[in-house]
Write an enzyme that holds these catalytic residues in place. Structure first.
Site, short mmCIF file in Angstrom:
data_model
loop_
_atom_site.label_atom_id
_atom_site.label_comp_id
_atom_site.label_asym_id
_atom_site.label_seq_id
_atom_site.Cartn_x
_atom_site.Cartn_y
_atom_site.Cartn_z
N SER C 121 10.65 -2.20 -74.02
CA SER C 121 11.01 -3.49 -73.45
C SER C 121 12.03 -3.26 -72.34
O SER C 121 12.60 -2.19 -72.23
CB SER C 121 11.58 -4.40 -74.53
N LYS C 171 7.90 -3.69 -81.64
CA LYS C 171 7.86 -4.23 -80.28
C LYS C 171 7.07 -5.54 -80.24
O LYS C 171 7.44 -6.49 -79.54
CB LYS C 171 7.21 -3.22 -79.33
N HIS C 174 9.27 -8.18 -81.51
CA HIS C 174 10.23 -8.44 -80.43
C HIS C 174 9.63 -9.44 -79.43
O HIS C 174 10.28 -10.40 -79.02
CB HIS C 174 10.58 -7.12 -79.72
N ASN C 175 8.41 -9.22 -79.05
CA ASN C 175 7.78 -10.11 -78.08
C ASN C 175 7.53 -11.50 -78.67
O ASN C 175 7.64 -12.50 -77.96
CB ASN C 175 6.45 -9.53 -77.58
N GLU C 178 10.66 -13.16 -78.30
CA GLU C 178 10.80 -13.44 -76.86
C GLU C 178 10.04 -14.72 -76.48
O GLU C 178 10.55 -15.56 -75.75
CB GLU C 178 10.25 -12.23 -76.10
#
Lengths: 298, 298, 298, 298
Positions: C121, C171, C174-175, C178
């Protein structure tokens, strides 16, 4: 006509009786032999094995599966397949995920066997006295089964939906809508329950079910439920779910369709299964970190 | 019995005919004089003003308001009040916000006038041939009106809901549920429409309305709608809303009730009114800032 | 150390420079030969084919893939595999779905080749000057790569996350976060924009980014964006998405985790791609059917 | 400059010290006399009553209120008002609903007294060492206060937001965004926690806070929280809320802005306060009615 049925659970048992009532010769089996005995007492031809079931037919074989979705469907097909020949029909009348149906359809097609997928709705009473059924599959197989289904369904309650998979897909989406409707109804009663007014919910359900825009079978069922217990005192709000809500959301994601309400209905069901949540812990910890807000200790 | 009616819109006009059919003497007025003429031709006693309407009564006065929610209700009450005396009844049969109803109830009580709140559902056809009505207010006034409403409602479609405000509150929550149900149905058809299958939506609505769990008036109406246009080709998906969904969400916030599905249904309606959104611009700008993802230019 | 890199898009190009800066010998290739030339001018050893890239190594081979998620990853692995031997390492540094990573890991393991998954990221600037990287895989391979990643990441911006798949999974989540954060920020500005107040959004972003609870890189980026255009006048609110939001929702469904906000953020993105919706048509048609509410015609 | 402060809770106490540090003469009072003593020991001029506080000024009076939102603000203004004269300033630095602020502003304006609304963020540490503050109100009053706020805020952390109400409104929307961000973060960790992988959440927070797109103060705070307890074992996921999330959703409804994520974040907080839900009971009862699915008994 001759029809086989594998799986005598709540739905299968009632459907066997329903088909029998309509003058069909029903060969039925189940892993539970007591159930087989019980159904035999009602005029259905209970048999002890899948092999025996297959061998009972005098002509074209058409066997309905009403077994739990998932691997069991594959296992039963595996056992049944050696006893079928080209042109025979397997009907998956359970709640299989439509992608699995498409895979199985292709696998059986290689042997000349038709897989017909039937999504059914209407609950156990529907199975007994009049189903709603959505049938997908090859024309030849679907046309063979249509007269049977016309009889066991309520009037206008049978639809030929198109190619293989389309029956299960349509039933899946039906259930997605059902989840959204149920959550909406639940939220409405929750607001009533937390309000300053004092309503008789059985009477509310009755009036909503007579002449209002939301009149529906679900509201009718709420009248029944509240007639048994005015505030559902003894029931915990644990909302289990079969896979169909999940699959509907996955289909929405696959097709990039906006389905926020159906998705939320599913997530609220997950939430209801938990006594506590990790996301709640995180938010509580954050509030404590930045604002000194007290957390609730376990 | 003698009954007054102010407001001859789609609902009011039909309700006047309905009450007239059931043997009542209906005094009706509207700001639109053509409508008053029209209804007079149908046997209803059309009058030219609120004052004339009030003076037409030979006994206890009970006047139904079917005017748009908001300040107009206050204005009509202001005009009507001087012509009423202690014990007379004003029926607010429109979609007033329940908090406004509670305020008006208290204001009229000071003059000995009863305000009765009636939430009605069933659409324009219901107004004509059989309503669903939820009535809140003082016992004396409610009991006076009950025989009238029993006649103009469908069987079991009339409910006395409790103290003042409870009728409008219950109708408001009904509409919140309606919003959730409609959005769920819409999402279901959207998933079907984006899927790889090809369904006849009129047939889908028909089968879903016969024997399935989601059978309901709304699904029946979808069958009508799709019978006119198979894919609703000419309709834009603009989902207007009256205030009741908003108020239901506000009530949920007031009472700390979880109502995610009803709230989402309202927000998707707001979203549908816009060609573009500012939140979308923000997200697009962010994606461009951190990842160099191209934005779509106007 | 010697490191290979396949894929010189926005991220790959910058990462090649970053690794080169830190004293590594970087063999890089891309289907676009101009890009290979361009990177060669910057000191990176551009090569013309995957084969040439593999043959450039003098010792243990470790090759980073930065290619679009999906079948291309499989194709590149297919081309690369014959040139690798036991103990060599393929690093999938793209946004692959973690389930695909697990499958590929098992397939390569059969040949003794390690697949290491790295979620990264930080955007294109991060790739150039300091990444955030989450690395999953076999200990031996991960330890071999760790010194390289420590150097190309920002301080504390590198994490060894556990077994194969854990890097991509982390990840992905994480997105998902986000997406939720971005939608929340977007909604906030939308409310400001529709309000009766008149704010300078660049100043708002600046103040929110200094001392407030929501200070964050995303708010900092909004300050940049608003400094270029005070109301984002030229941008359409089209919110594209890569697959990671979808996969996060699917993971939530798989694990029965409540993730309403992440799911909604994804659905609002889908919604933004459409000029009109079928669910909107359905709701508009229903309102017309029961209440005679006018629909908006196309 | 001379400044009054009423309300020495967590925020007020720290802000008094902050203002005192910056060379201001701070007159402070609270209903809790022990707190007044405590702050007096730190150099702030603690006084015993609002009257005494008002009489302590030698020049223009400007008094900051940091008391709980709601009626207490009105009560304190009522007590303070007789001691103020035209041109004096009351600063409401608490979390008042902006509509209340607008009402109070008009009421005080009639007496020539300025009401300035300041939304502050940054938690208790921010109050002590550097606030983020958004100030709305009349130019004259705002300009008088600006030099003070410039000093007690972090650099670039002070904004004059416009007319009366705009400070509280902007802070409210800030909190709405905060709610959405926190819920998104919570959901992310929940998915991690339910997954098959095994993460060190402190390390996850650290890596996400260094170089990633979601780096932010909230993620930094999660690192702190997880450093104290790796799985937040002792915390229950009860997510309390002050009114600002609710008001943000109400503002979205007022302005017809789509704010699904902020709304959902608020509803999940409500949900977390309950051990069981009525909507859950309704859905469970429905499932039992139509499908014979067992309910969970209390």
């Amino acid at each position: 006509m001759e029809i086989g049925l594998i799986g005598l659970g709540k739905m299968g048992f009632n459907m066997a009786l329903n088909m029998n009532d309509k003058g069909n010769t029903v060969f039925a089996t189940d892993v539970n032999k007591d159930t087989v005995k019980e159904i035999s007492a009602e005029g259905v031809k209970g048999v002890d094995s899948i092999e025996e079931l297959a061998n009972s037919f005098t002509g074209r074989k058409a066997v309905i599966l009403l077994v739990p979705a998932g691997e069991i469907v594959d296992q039963v097909i595996e056992q049944l397949k050696p006893h079928l020949t080209e042109g025979d029909i397997i009907v998956d009348a359970g709640n299989s995920m439509y992608k699995h149906t498409l895979r199985r359809y292709e696998e059986l097609k290689a042997s000349g066997i038709h897989l017909v997928d039937v999504g059914t709705s209407g609950g156990t009473d529907g199975a007994r006295y009049g189903l709603c059924a959505m049938m997908g599959g090859d024309d030849d197989a679907v046309n063979y089964l249509a007269p049977l289904y016309e009889k066991i369904c309520v009037e206008k309650g049978f639809m030929i939906t198109g190619r293989a998979g389309s029956g299960h897909f349509l039933k899946m989406v039906h259930n997605g809508i059902e989840y959204g409707m149920m959550q909406a109804i639940g939220e409405g009663f929750e607001i009533l329950d937390k309000s300053d007014f004092d309503y008789d919910y059985e009477a509310v359900s009755r009036v909503w079910n007579n002449g209002s825009v939301i009149r529906s079978w679900l509201i009718e069922l709420m009248e029944n439920a509240f007639s048994k217990q005015p505030k559902l005192e003894d029931i915990r709000g644990v909302m289990n779910s079969s896979g169909e809500g999940i699959w509907t959301v996955e289909a929405a994601l696959d097709y990039q369709a906006s389905a926020p309400v159906i998705a939320l209905s599913q997530f609220m069901r997950f939430r209801s299964l938990e006594d506590d949540t990790f996301h709640g812990k995180v938010v509580a910890a954050l509030r404590n970190e930045f604002g000194g807000h007290a957390v609730v200790k376990k």
